[in-house]
Design a protein around this motif. Structure first.
Motif, PDB file in Angstrom:
ATOM      1  N   MET A   1       0.839  -1.200   0.000  1.00 48.07           N
ATOM      2  CA  MET A   1       0.000   0.000   0.000  1.00 48.07           C
ATOM      3  C   MET A   1       0.878   1.255   0.000  1.00 48.07           C
ATOM      4  O   MET A   1       1.804   1.379   0.804  1.00 48.07           O
ATOM      5  CB  MET A   1      -0.915   0.004   1.224  1.00 48.07           C
ATOM      6  N   LYS A   2       0.592   2.205  -0.921  1.00 55.87           N
ATOM      7  CA  LYS A   2       1.345   3.458  -0.983  1.00 55.87           C
ATOM      8  C   LYS A   2       0.570   4.575  -0.272  1.00 55.87           C
ATOM      9  O   LYS A   2      -0.655   4.582  -0.273  1.00 55.87           O
ATOM     10  CB  LYS A   2       1.591   3.852  -2.439  1.00 55.87           C
ATOM     11  N   ILE A   3       1.315   5.544   0.277  1.00 53.26           N
ATOM     12  CA  ILE A   3       0.724   6.641   1.043  1.00 53.26           C
ATOM     13  C   ILE A   3       1.025   7.966   0.354  1.00 53.26           C
ATOM     14  O   ILE A   3       2.138   8.176  -0.122  1.00 53.26           O
ATOM     15  CB  ILE A   3       1.322   6.671   2.467  1.00 53.26           C
ATOM     16  N   SER A   4       0.010   8.848   0.320  1.00 47.81           N
ATOM     17  CA  SER A   4       0.204  10.126  -0.368  1.00 47.81           C
ATOM     18  C   SER A   4       1.190  11.022   0.383  1.00 47.81           C
ATOM     19  O   SER A   4       1.860  11.847  -0.243  1.00 47.81           O
ATOM     20  CB  SER A   4      -1.131  10.847  -0.524  1.00 47.81           C
ATOM     21  N   GLY A   5       1.295  10.865   1.702  1.00 48.93           N
ATOM     22  CA  GLY A   5       2.250  11.689   2.452  1.00 48.93           C
ATOM     23  C   GLY A   5       3.633  11.588   1.829  1.00 48.93           C
ATOM     24  O   GLY A   5       4.120  10.483   1.598  1.00 48.93           O
ATOM     25  N   ARG A   6       4.256  12.738   1.557  1.00 46.83           N
ATOM     26  CA  ARG A   6       5.493  12.736   0.772  1.00 46.83           C
ATOM     27  C   ARG A   6       6.745  12.463   1.595  1.00 46.83           C
ATOM     28  O   ARG A   6       7.778  12.046   1.066  1.00 46.83           O
ATOM     29  CB  ARG A   6       5.672  14.054   0.016  1.00 46.83           C
ATOM     30  N   ASN A   7       6.709  12.715   2.890  1.00 42.68           N
ATOM     31  CA  ASN A   7       7.957  12.631   3.650  1.00 42.68           C
ATOM     32  C   ASN A   7       7.991  11.388   4.527  1.00 42.68           C
ATOM     33  O   ASN A   7       7.189  11.234   5.451  1.00 42.68           O
ATOM     34  CB  ASN A   7       8.120  13.897   4.503  1.00 42.68           C
ATOM     35  N   LYS A   8       8.902  10.499   4.199  1.00 41.20           N
ATOM     36  CA  LYS A   8       9.015   9.231   4.919  1.00 41.20           C
ATOM     37  C   LYS A   8      10.459   9.071   5.375  1.00 41.20           C
ATOM     38  O   LYS A   8      11.358   8.991   4.542  1.00 41.20           O
ATOM     39  CB  LYS A   8       8.583   8.073   4.020  1.00 41.20           C
TER      40      LYS A   8
ATOM     41  N   THR B   1       8.900   4.179  10.325  1.00 41.03           N
ATOM     42  CA  THR B   1       8.945   5.265   9.353  1.00 41.03           C
ATOM     43  C   THR B   1       8.184   6.447   9.934  1.00 41.03           C
ATOM     44  O   THR B   1       7.033   6.294  10.341  1.00 41.03           O
ATOM     45  CB  THR B   1       8.286   4.823   8.025  1.00 41.03           C
TER      46      THR B   1
ATOM     47  N   LEU C   1       6.277   9.710   9.204  1.00 39.43           N
ATOM     48  CA  LEU C   1       5.533  10.171   8.021  1.00 39.43           C
ATOM     49  C   LEU C   1       5.020  11.585   8.232  1.00 39.43           C
ATOM     50  O   LEU C   1       4.394  11.874   9.276  1.00 39.43           O
ATOM     51  CB  LEU C   1       4.347   9.231   7.770  1.00 39.43           C
ATOM     52  N   VAL C   2       5.292  12.455   7.255  1.00 36.74           N
ATOM     53  CA  VAL C   2       4.803  13.837   7.327  1.00 36.74           C
ATOM     54  C   VAL C   2       4.225  14.236   5.977  1.00 36.74           C
ATOM     55  O   VAL C   2       4.896  14.158   4.949  1.00 36.74           O
ATOM     56  CB  VAL C   2       5.936  14.825   7.706  1.00 36.74           C
ATOM     57  N   LYS C   3       2.993  14.701   5.950  1.00 42.67           N
ATOM     58  CA  LYS C   3       2.349  15.211   4.729  1.00 42.67           C
ATOM     59  C   LYS C   3       3.043  16.504   4.312  1.00 42.67           C
ATOM     60  O   LYS C   3       3.438  17.302   5.162  1.00 42.67           O
ATOM     61  CB  LYS C   3       0.869  15.455   5.046  1.00 42.67           C
ATOM     62  N   ALA C   4       3.206  16.732   3.022  1.00 43.24           N
ATOM     63  CA  ALA C   4       3.955  17.908   2.539  1.00 43.24           C
ATOM     64  C   ALA C   4       3.367  19.218   3.052  1.00 43.24           C
ATOM     65  O   ALA C   4       4.098  20.161   3.360  1.00 43.24           O
ATOM     66  CB  ALA C   4       3.984  17.907   1.005  1.00 43.24           C
TER      67      ALA C   4
END
Lengths: 67, 67, 67, 67, 67, 67
Positions: D1-8, D55, D57-60
């Motif tokens: 599964m991929k996540i839209s949040g860009r910062n991993k 990981t 995770l931070v949304k852009a």
């Protein structure tokens, strides 16, 4: 150093309530009450105490509008 | 209806810039400029225009403090 | 000036893409790509250009964890 | 599964502090300390313990830039 | 992989509108319309198209309550 | 009064857990559990109790997508 966050409100700390992880920072901004929820580590790092002159910072994407 | 978001600032819309997805809402709050980035759908839904009296809403967890 | 946001990553701007309202700031942080979405006004205000040494700032409440 | 949040950011959990509702997760990412504030339910759900490879995770839209 | 974000809504993509930086993802969740604003890079990375079965993810700290 | 936040989910409060600063609001939305982390002041201000019919509000920029 400049910050991309667009909203900067010069306020005065009125009250600080600390939990185990989070802290409530109540501020006065031109007669309006502002409330920030930050970590207790931030309170210690900034050495925040009531009476402090601070800037409340809000990124533009975090601000909603009501009409 | 009451909202859990703690920060409510009564402001006046000064400028609206609309992109394809997002819109910039520039507001005046007691002489301080506020900027919100909301969707263009929200601008249409609220029928926002310059001069509107609005409330800028910020959840406490979205507000940082600088000192 | 100190900031309550807990996460500060010293990075280098690699790419900037500007829309009408928002801008994408692609940065390198120790070999990992970071992406921030900020307003184009912020880009102008900070006079951001590729090659700039910057700090990527994230409030603790805005960071999720995956395992 | 991929996540839209860009910062991993691939990090290691160093410390966990749990309050009644929120928890502080301190992580190491290539020598930089990261701090996330998530719910204690999330800590239990992910069975997070110090030493875990995780990981962050931070949304852009949740990442600011300082210069 | 588990995610700390507490709110996961199984939805279907109805519409995608792409700007230069941001994209609007309109989804149906049990008859209710959901709207996410993510980067166009995320749309490409997830290869999102209308009809896709997706999960809308919201961190607990990003959810307000109205009554 | 209309709100720019795009995501409004009519839900029922199931459980409230209060810490010193933050509170967890567990809600049911069409059979799916929603969790909001708001301040305890908000809980008092809205006089939230289990069984209440409420609206869970999420700004579009705070919603991620997984596929």
């Amino acid at each position: 150093m400049k910050i991309s966050g667009r909203n900067k409100l010069e306020a005065t700390v009125k009250e600080i309530v600390k939990g185990t992880v989070m802290a409530k920072i109540v501020m006065d901004y031109k007669g309006t009450e502002l409330v920030a929820a930050i970590t207790i580590d931030s309170v210690a790092d900034l050495d925040l105490v009531p009476g402090d002159k601070v800037t409340a910072l809000v990124k533009a994407t975090e601000m909603e509008v009501l009409k």
